[in-house]
Design a protein around this motif. Structure first.
Motif, short mmCIF file in Angstrom:
data_model
loop_
_atom_site.label_atom_id
_atom_site.label_comp_id
_atom_site.label_asym_id
_atom_site.label_seq_id
_atom_site.Cartn_x
_atom_site.Cartn_y
_atom_site.Cartn_z
N ASP A 53 -0.58 4.60 0.03
CA ASP A 53 0.50 3.53 0.52
C ASP A 53 0.09 2.49 1.07
O ASP A 53 0.57 1.31 1.24
CB ASP A 53 1.89 4.24 1.23
CG ASP A 53 2.95 3.45 1.14
OD1 ASP A 53 3.83 3.53 -0.15
OD2 ASP A 53 3.44 3.20 2.42
N ARG A 56 -1.99 0.21 -0.85
CA ARG A 56 -0.91 -0.53 -1.52
C ARG A 56 -0.35 -1.59 -1.08
O ARG A 56 -0.16 -2.83 -1.33
CB ARG A 56 0.19 0.35 -2.03
CG ARG A 56 1.06 -0.13 -3.17
CD ARG A 56 2.37 0.65 -3.42
NE ARG A 56 3.04 1.08 -2.07
CZ ARG A 56 3.90 0.27 -1.63
NH1 ARG A 56 4.31 -0.93 -2.14
NH2 ARG A 56 4.46 0.81 -0.39
N LYS A 60 -0.66 -5.64 -1.50
CA LYS A 60 0.46 -6.61 -1.85
C LYS A 60 0.45 -8.00 -0.89
O LYS A 60 0.91 -8.79 -1.23
CB LYS A 60 1.81 -5.81 -1.53
CG LYS A 60 3.03 -6.52 -1.99
CD LYS A 60 4.12 -5.59 -1.45
CE LYS A 60 5.69 -6.47 -1.85
NZ LYS A 60 6.80 -5.55 -1.70
#
Length: 297
Positions: A53, A56, A60
């Motif tokens: 996470d 990720r 982003k």
């Protein structure tokens, strides 16, 4: 002898019970080991979830965005992990303490109630996990595993259950060992008692047969032997009685003739001596018959 045999049976059954109970300890150790391996694997999976996470989020926002990774730090705490997120320069971007401090009092109380984030920080307890994105290192995740106490509760409960089982099953094993050892030795004890009675002349002694096992067959064979001995003893007594009767007649006749000769009532001539000789022949025939009978038996 019987007492020693009973003790041997009892010791054997107790040894088997002890081995069975000891296997419970071995199985417990295997279960605890498997449980700990499972927990370690579960914790590693949680670490990889958090790492995925964070990576990720970096992909982003092209950086370690504090607000987003703060949510990751709170989520990691809910998973039982205290974390520190560092950039490539080794600076701490976010950690669990900062993320929890930024929460509202209500949410903070709830999270602290379900986590074990009360321990003092121990720098040596943190394990580093490098963060990568497309082959490039973007930082480091340092993790400290928080012990929630569930593992110790499980082990404590399993120890208590094992101890109670040990006392219950151990006591039952001892009782059953005593019962079965007596059940095994009692038929032998009855057989020894009956054999002793037969050896003392009581041919009517018999053994009660309660089972159809090997000891039961042995008892049945003993009863048949005792019956045959009783029949032979009866025949022996009858034979001795008949022999005594058969011997008494010629001996009485000879004794009477000899007494008459001694008293002078009967002349000692050839006819009287021939009569005595005939009586001795009868005695010889009786003795020959007894000898043949003994050889036939």
């Amino acid at each position: 002898m019987l007492k020693s045999l009973w003790i041997k049976f009892l010791a054997l059954l107790l040894a088997v019970s002890l081995i069975a109970l000891s296997s419970a300890f071995f199985l417990r150790e295997l279960m605890i080991k498997d449980f700990r391996d499972y927990l370690e694997g579960e914790i590693e999976d949680r670490v990889y979830w958090v790492m995925a996470d964070i990576e990720r989020t970096y992909e982003k926002h092209s950086k370690l965005e504090k607000n987003t990774i703060a949510e990751d730090a709170v989520w990691a705490l809910m998973l039982g992990l205290e974390i520190k997120i560092k950039d490539t320069d080794g600076n701490v971007v976010m950690d669990t303490e900062k993320a929890v401090s930024a929460l509202s009092p209500l949410i903070k109380r709830r999270i602290m109630a379900v986590s074990n984030f009360t321990e003092k920080e121990n720098p040596d307890a943190f394990q580093p996990y490098p963060l990568f994105l497309k082959g490039k290192e973007i930082g480091t995740l340092e993790v400290r595993f928080l012990h929630t106490g569930k593992e110790s509760i499980f082990i404590k409960q399993s120890n208590r259950f094992l101890l109670l089982s040990l006392f219950a099953l151990g006591g039952l094993a001892i009782i059953l060992s005593i019962i079965f050892s007596r059940k095994l030795t009692n038929p032998i004890k009855r057989l020894v008692s009956a054999a002793k009675a037969v050896s003392e002349g009581n041919m009517k002694s018999r053994v009660k047969i309660s089972d159809k096992d090997e000891i039961g067959k042995l008892s049945e064979t003993f009863n048949l032997m005792a019956k045959n001995l009783e029949i032979q003893e009866s025949l022996r007594k009858k034979l001795i009685s008949n022999v005594a009767h058969e011997l008494r007649t010629p001996i009485s006749a000879m004794r009477g003739e000899i007494e008459g000769m001694v008293d002078g009532l009967i002349t000692t001539d050839k006819e009287q001596l021939k009569s005595l000789y005939e009586e001795t022949g009868r005695l010889k025939n009786i003795l020959d018959d007894i000898d043949e009978l003994s050889q036939a038996q």
